[in-house]
Write a protein that holds these residues in place. Structure first.
Motif, PDB file in Angstrom:
ATOM      1  N   LEU A   1       0.842  -1.194   0.000  1.00  0.00           N
ATOM      2  CA  LEU A   1       0.000   0.000   0.000  1.00  0.00           C
ATOM      3  C   LEU A   1       0.878   1.246   0.000  1.00  0.00           C
ATOM      4  O   LEU A   1       1.769   1.386   0.840  1.00  0.00           O
ATOM      5  CB  LEU A   1      -0.885  -0.028   1.244  1.00  0.00           C
ATOM      6  CG  LEU A   1      -2.299   0.529   1.138  1.00  0.00           C
ATOM      7  CD1 LEU A   1      -3.083  -0.199   0.070  1.00  0.00           C
ATOM      8  CD2 LEU A   1      -2.999   0.404   2.461  1.00  0.00           C
ATOM      9  N   SER A   2       0.636   2.149  -0.928  1.00  0.00           N
ATOM     10  CA  SER A   2       1.437   3.377  -1.010  1.00  0.00           C
ATOM     11  C   SER A   2       1.104   4.318   0.145  1.00  0.00           C
ATOM     12  O   SER A   2       0.046   4.208   0.774  1.00  0.00           O
ATOM     13  CB  SER A   2       1.167   4.093  -2.333  1.00  0.00           C
ATOM     14  OG  SER A   2      -0.139   4.654  -2.323  1.00  0.00           O
ATOM     15  N   ALA A   3       1.990   5.244   0.406  1.00  0.00           N
ATOM     16  CA  ALA A   3       1.772   6.225   1.476  1.00  0.00           C
ATOM     17  C   ALA A   3       0.526   7.067   1.206  1.00  0.00           C
ATOM     18  O   ALA A   3      -0.242   7.363   2.131  1.00  0.00           O
ATOM     19  CB  ALA A   3       2.996   7.123   1.625  1.00  0.00           C
ATOM     20  N   ASP A   4       0.307   7.448  -0.049  1.00  0.00           N
ATOM     21  CA  ASP A   4      -0.877   8.239  -0.388  1.00  0.00           C
ATOM     22  C   ASP A   4      -2.162   7.456  -0.129  1.00  0.00           C
ATOM     23  O   ASP A   4      -3.138   7.996   0.391  1.00  0.00           O
ATOM     24  CB  ASP A   4      -0.835   8.689  -1.853  1.00  0.00           C
ATOM     25  CG  ASP A   4       0.198   9.772  -2.087  1.00  0.00           C
ATOM     26  OD1 ASP A   4       0.557  10.487  -1.125  1.00  0.00           O
ATOM     27  OD2 ASP A   4       0.657   9.900  -3.245  1.00  0.00           O
ATOM     28  N   LEU A   5      -2.158   6.176  -0.487  1.00  0.00           N
ATOM     29  CA  LEU A   5      -3.343   5.352  -0.262  1.00  0.00           C
ATOM     30  C   LEU A   5      -3.571   5.129   1.233  1.00  0.00           C
ATOM     31  O   LEU A   5      -4.711   5.155   1.703  1.00  0.00           O
ATOM     32  CB  LEU A   5      -3.218   4.021  -1.000  1.00  0.00           C
ATOM     33  CG  LEU A   5      -4.472   3.159  -1.035  1.00  0.00           C
ATOM     34  CD1 LEU A   5      -5.680   3.947  -1.531  1.00  0.00           C
ATOM     35  CD2 LEU A   5      -4.248   1.947  -1.919  1.00  0.00           C
TER      36      LEU A   5
END
Length: 92
Positions: free
Chosen positions: A41-45
């Protein structure tokens, strides 16, 4: 935000829209929302996911030694009155 203004179904729908299919379970005094969290999971997500679960009364992440991660959120069905907050031992 009071629990009465939060919808567990809405939280589940928003998590699903972010790619985290969610399960909703009804209990006597609350409703839970759970979603499996992938390791990539990306930081933005993550920020978006946290904004969604922040609308619940409680939320957290259960991580196991098998690298399984389950995001959970709890929405109370009723909002306690001022005298009931904390249970009988905490009444004033």
């Amino acid at each position: 935000m009071p629990a009465s203004g939060v919808s567990a179904a809405g939280i589940a729908a928003r998590l699903s829209a972010l790619g985290l299919p969610a399960r909703v379970r009804e209990h006597g005094r609350h409703t839970t929302v759970e979603a499996e969290v992938p390791g990539s999971l990306s930081a933005d997500l993550w920020r978006e996911v946290l904004q969604v679960v922040a609308e619940a009364d409680q939320f957290g992440l259960l991580a196991t030694s098998l690298n399984d991660r389950t995001l959970w959120a709890v929405v109370r069905k009723t909002v306690p009155t001022t005298g009931d907050v904390g249970g009988p031992s905490h009444q004033r």
